[in-house]
Write a protein that holds these residues in place. Structure first.
Motif, PDB file in Angstrom:
ATOM      1  N   PHE A  13       0.830  -1.213   0.000  1.00 18.81           N
ATOM      2  CA  PHE A  13       0.000   0.000   0.000  1.00 18.81           C
ATOM      3  C   PHE A  13       0.865   1.264   0.000  1.00 18.81           C
ATOM      4  CE2 PHE A  13      -2.263   3.519   1.907  1.00 18.81           C
ATOM      5  CZ  PHE A  13      -3.421   3.521   1.143  1.00 18.81           C
ATOM      6  N   GLY A  14       0.724   2.054  -1.055  1.00 17.83           N
ATOM      7  CA  GLY A  14       1.301   3.398  -1.042  1.00 17.83           C
ATOM      8  C   GLY A  14       2.812   3.475  -1.067  1.00 17.83           C
ATOM      9  N   THR A  15       3.455   2.494  -1.718  1.00 16.78           N
ATOM     10  CA  THR A  15       4.922   2.562  -1.789  1.00 16.78           C
ATOM     11  C   THR A  15       5.436   2.774  -3.225  1.00 16.78           C
ATOM     12  OG1 THR A  15       4.989   0.147  -1.849  1.00 16.78           O
ATOM     13  CG2 THR A  15       5.317   1.182   0.280  1.00 16.78           C
ATOM     14  N   PHE A  35       4.637   4.648  -6.988  1.00 12.67           N
ATOM     15  CA  PHE A  35       3.862   5.772  -7.513  1.00 12.67           C
ATOM     16  C   PHE A  35       3.940   5.791  -9.043  1.00 12.67           C
ATOM     17  CE2 PHE A  35       4.783   6.551  -3.147  1.00 12.67           C
ATOM     18  CZ  PHE A  35       3.533   6.910  -2.669  1.00 12.67           C
ATOM     19  N   MET A  63       1.989  13.197 -12.034  1.00 18.59           N
ATOM     20  CA  MET A  63       1.256  13.761 -10.896  1.00 18.59           C
ATOM     21  C   MET A  63       0.627  15.075 -11.357  1.00 18.59           C
ATOM     22  SD  MET A  63       4.510  15.008  -8.585  1.00 18.59           S
ATOM     23  CE  MET A  63       5.380  16.559  -8.910  1.00 18.59           C
ATOM     24  N   TYR A  74       6.041  12.526 -12.440  1.00 19.93           N
ATOM     25  CA  TYR A  74       6.195  12.388 -10.988  1.00 19.93           C
ATOM     26  C   TYR A  74       7.611  12.812 -10.619  1.00 19.93           C
ATOM     27  CZ  TYR A  74       5.707  10.362  -6.312  1.00 19.93           C
ATOM     28  OH  TYR A  74       5.631  10.185  -4.941  1.00 19.93           O
ATOM     29  N   GLN A  75       7.736  13.719  -9.691  1.00 23.91           N
ATOM     30  CA  GLN A  75       9.056  14.277  -9.373  1.00 23.91           C
ATOM     31  C   GLN A  75       9.062  14.848  -7.966  1.00 23.91           C
ATOM     32  OE1 GLN A  75       9.441  18.355 -11.491  1.00 23.91           O
ATOM     33  NE2 GLN A  75       7.832  17.251 -12.608  1.00 23.91           N
ATOM     34  N   PRO A  76      10.252  15.024  -7.402  1.00 24.01           N
ATOM     35  CA  PRO A  76      10.320  15.594  -6.057  1.00 24.01           C
ATOM     36  C   PRO A  76       9.810  17.042  -6.023  1.00 24.01           C
ATOM     37  CG  PRO A  76      12.425  14.610  -6.670  1.00 24.01           C
ATOM     38  CD  PRO A  76      11.588  14.693  -7.917  1.00 24.01           C
ATOM     39  N   PHE A 121      -5.692  16.365   3.217  1.00 27.85           N
ATOM     40  CA  PHE A 121      -5.596  15.413   2.112  1.00 27.85           C
ATOM     41  C   PHE A 121      -6.901  14.667   1.911  1.00 27.85           C
ATOM     42  CE2 PHE A 121      -5.258  11.241   4.204  1.00 27.85           C
ATOM     43  CZ  PHE A 121      -4.854  11.547   5.487  1.00 27.85           C
ATOM     44  N   ARG A 170      -4.258  10.047  -4.123  1.00 28.48           N
ATOM     45  CA  ARG A 170      -4.038  10.914  -2.960  1.00 28.48           C
ATOM     46  C   ARG A 170      -3.964  12.384  -3.368  1.00 28.48           C
ATOM     47  NH1 ARG A 170      -1.973  10.445   2.246  1.00 28.48           N
ATOM     48  NH2 ARG A 170      -3.578   8.827   2.291  1.00 28.48           N
ATOM     49  N   PHE A 203      -3.761  16.211  -2.171  1.00 29.49           N
ATOM     50  CA  PHE A 203      -3.393  16.886  -0.918  1.00 29.49           C
ATOM     51  C   PHE A 203      -2.973  18.329  -1.172  1.00 29.49           C
ATOM     52  CE2 PHE A 203       1.395  16.366  -0.993  1.00 29.49           C
ATOM     53  CZ  PHE A 203       1.484  15.534  -2.095  1.00 29.49           C
ATOM     54  N   MET A 255      -1.748  18.964  -4.922  1.00 28.77           N
ATOM     55  CA  MET A 255      -1.186  17.903  -5.757  1.00 28.77           C
ATOM     56  C   MET A 255      -2.091  16.684  -5.733  1.00 28.77           C
ATOM     57  SD  MET A 255       2.866  18.039  -4.801  1.00 28.77           S
ATOM     58  CE  MET A 255       3.239  16.924  -6.131  1.00 28.77           C
ATOM     59  N   ILE A 295      -1.202  12.606  -6.315  1.00 23.99           N
ATOM     60  CA  ILE A 295      -0.292  11.517  -6.674  1.00 23.99           C
ATOM     61  C   ILE A 295      -1.103  10.216  -6.639  1.00 23.99           C
ATOM     62  CG2 ILE A 295       1.834  12.660  -5.936  1.00 23.99           C
ATOM     63  CD1 ILE A 295       1.725  11.071  -3.332  1.00 23.99           C
ATOM     64  N   TYR A 334      -3.425  12.474  12.295  1.00 27.31           N
ATOM     65  CA  TYR A 334      -2.761  11.189  12.121  1.00 27.31           C
ATOM     66  C   TYR A 334      -1.486  11.145  12.969  1.00 27.31           C
ATOM     67  CZ  TYR A 334      -6.336  10.703   8.658  1.00 27.31           C
ATOM     68  OH  TYR A 334      -7.574  10.629   8.067  1.00 27.31           O
ATOM     69  N   SER A 351      -7.674   4.498  11.528  1.00 33.31           N
ATOM     70  CA  SER A 351      -8.104   5.591  10.654  1.00 33.31           C
ATOM     71  C   SER A 351      -9.364   5.181   9.891  1.00 33.31           C
ATOM     72  CB  SER A 351      -6.963   5.996   9.715  1.00 33.31           C
ATOM     73  OG  SER A 351      -6.451   4.852   9.071  1.00 33.31           O
TER      74      SER A 351
END
Lengths: 372, 372
Positions: free
Chosen positions: A26-28, A30, A34, A53-55, A72, A140, A142, A161, A163, A203, A237
């Motif tokens: 889950f969620g690792t 991408f 984006m 997709y980029q930093p 988010f 996601r 956010f 964003m 992603i 969270y 959650s």
């Protein structure tokens, strides 16, 4: 907004290798692209764009790092057996996005524009939607504050964003009940706080309790209210439901509980089936009494990741309560099968919940071709 | 840590132009360098380094954006008339940093290493400490979660940073009382939450109330407790004190109130002066009763930014309470003058609070020379 903003697309030249679908987790991982949109106080939201997709490049003084002004959303896209891409009630996510924005003093976002961006982004990364049973594309959206200034006040600048992450089956070997620790020391939030907003701080506040519960062999904590420490709020959650003597109970939305979209959908389904469902304040004592008297038939959490997460055992102040012999109950299973089926297009959708991402198939083909 | 880590220094080649000292404001200009240290679960904290001030590059999935796992500190360096650089009780900040880390499930940081890093960073950017009366160098250590993964769990990776900002005089025209709105709808936090940790989410939770108070002409809100909505907690992002019939009262540290270093220092000073000071639970009703009976002599907030911020007026449920005719009280002024004097080295330091940054002057000279 009189003139709708135009979304530009810059396609990735170096596509990433896709992970094996049985190792997604889950969620690792991408996808290749984006969506970004900027906000400046003098310009409003502007420059909506799909990019590789980029930093993110941020000033160390950006307010998100210091004052947590961020919110988010989370939703999923599903690929049907006949190749259509479906989104589950995305409008509800976008409405909640703006309710969270309002609570966190973040400027409102044009929901129609974001829905359009989301569809276009999915179309561009169509080939990232996994196909194996139970898999999906987690989305996601956010928003975070970017103004580089250390005064405590709402930011003048933000980024929005989206992603996306291909995610594995939550239950690769069938729906599986979990053990839950009823938390008596720590609280997640309180009425008057930001509990009903989907914001990072809620969270962060739960991590410690979750860590302790895990060390003791529990999957998650069940949160009690911050005032009396007796009324049930959420589990981990997720929202939470209990079937007692044929009636399904869930804590009412009191301002400190997240207004879950799966929660809302479960309530709709139960009403549709003429199963009594009640939103009300519910104490942990009452629940334990019902359990000890043999009236607590099922318990389950609801959320986007798991859809339904049956609860097989609770532990409150060292007293354990086993529910339905630790097995998945019939209603839990039926809700899971039905909602998952609607989401994946294998069961008819009586509520018109699913939104098909139009034109995604052709784009996906051209996108796939461009990959070869 | 058996072997202390070595801090490397990479000096900036393009020094920024320094802003005029009468236009510094708070937290908008940053010095030429910053300190960074990384954490990876398999390596621990590593690679402590001073580098040119620069943007951070983060994956959009970094946990700080989504789950708010981040904490910070705030302290100041002062330049004395005889050219020494003084820090005010930095060890207290570093102890609190680790208490916040513990609450947010962030790995502990070596306090001695960070103090060393802080001293070296100040020495490198010595020429950024402003010299005008009332100005200082604000220092912001902070930690944030960097693991790019969307599961809600403590991060496996973090960055610790220190950035520094030259800040203007808080009271360029003398200490000035403020009007405060007593908040009855929103709450900052609750016992069992993260209120005593210096974490981003606590500040995000307060933005909305602060915005509404500002629209109504108040500087800040006074927070009441989240359970009974009657006990006084903090004012804005400061601790709060009230002088009633010669005795000074401040809310006791109950778990939802920040353990302020200025708060602690004020209590020390009052005891040193044989002025009765009591930490106890204190209701807004009691305070208003004391005020209406003419017994509330002074009220003030305490924090790193302002040191002392006198409160001239409260407004609670539409009832206004003017304190000391809206003027700065004698004790507030004396506390401000004394603590500011100790911090700036103009008054002797009976508590050994100030830490001189050794070797800063020579480094400053060489640093300034290298600038030419």
């Amino acid at each position: 907004m009189v003139q709708p903003l135009e979304i530009t697309i810059e396609r990735s030249v170096n596509k990433k290798e896709k992970p094996p679908e049985d190792q997604l987790g889950f969620g690792t991982y991408f996808t290749d692209h984006m969506f970004i949109m900027d906000y400046a106080i003098e310009k409003g939201w502007h420059q909506p764009r799909i990019v590789p997709y980029q930093p993110i490049l941020l000033d160390p003084a950006a307010k998100v790092f210091h004052y947590g002004q961020t919110i988010f959303e989370g939703l999923k896209a599903y690929l049907t057996d006949d190749g259509r891409t479906l989104l589950f009630r995305p409008q509800k996510n976008l409405q909640r996005l703006n309710r969270s924005n309002e609570r966190l003093s973040i400027p409102e976002i044009d929901e129609a524009l974001v829905l359009d961006a989301l569809k276009q982004l999915i179309a561009v990364d169509q080939d990232w939607i996994p196909t194996e049973a139970g898999t999906s594309l987690y989305i996601r959206p956010f928003v975070f504050a970017t103004q580089p200034a250390l005064g405590v006040s709402p930011s003048t600048h933000y980024q929005f964003m989206i992603i996306m992450s291909p995610v594995g089956a939550y239950y690769p070997e069938g729906v599986n009940p979990v053990k839950i620790f009823v938390e008596s020391e720590y609280v997640r939030t309180v009425i008057g706080g930001v509990g009903e907003a989907k914001t990072a701080g809620n969270y962060a506040a739960g991590l410690k309790a979750q860590e302790i519960a895990k060390e003791q062999g529990y999957s998650q904590v069940l949160w009690l209210d911050g005032i009396h420490r007796k009324y049930i709020e959420e589990v981990g959650s997720m929202n939470v439901f209990f079937k007692i003597k044929g009636t399904v109970y869930t804590p009412s939305l009191n301002g400190s509980i997240l207004d879950g979209i799966t929660r809302n959908s479960i309530i709709h389904l139960l009403k549709h089936w003429n199963i009594p469902v009640v939103e009300q304040i519910l104490s942990i004592e009452e629940l334990y009494e019902a359990g000890k008297a043999g009236f607590l038939e099922e318990a389950f959490g609801t959320g986007t990741a798991a859809v339904i997460s049956p609860i097989g055992e609770l532990s409150w102040c060292d007293e354990k309560l086993v529910i339905n012999q630790g097995q998945t109950g019939d209603l839990s299973q039926r809700l899971y099968d039905t909602l998952s089926g609607i989401q994946r297009g294998t069961i008819s959708d009586p509520f018109d919940w699913m939104l098909e991402v139009e034109g995604s198939a052709p784009v996906a083909v051209s996108s796939k071709n461009s990959n070869l």
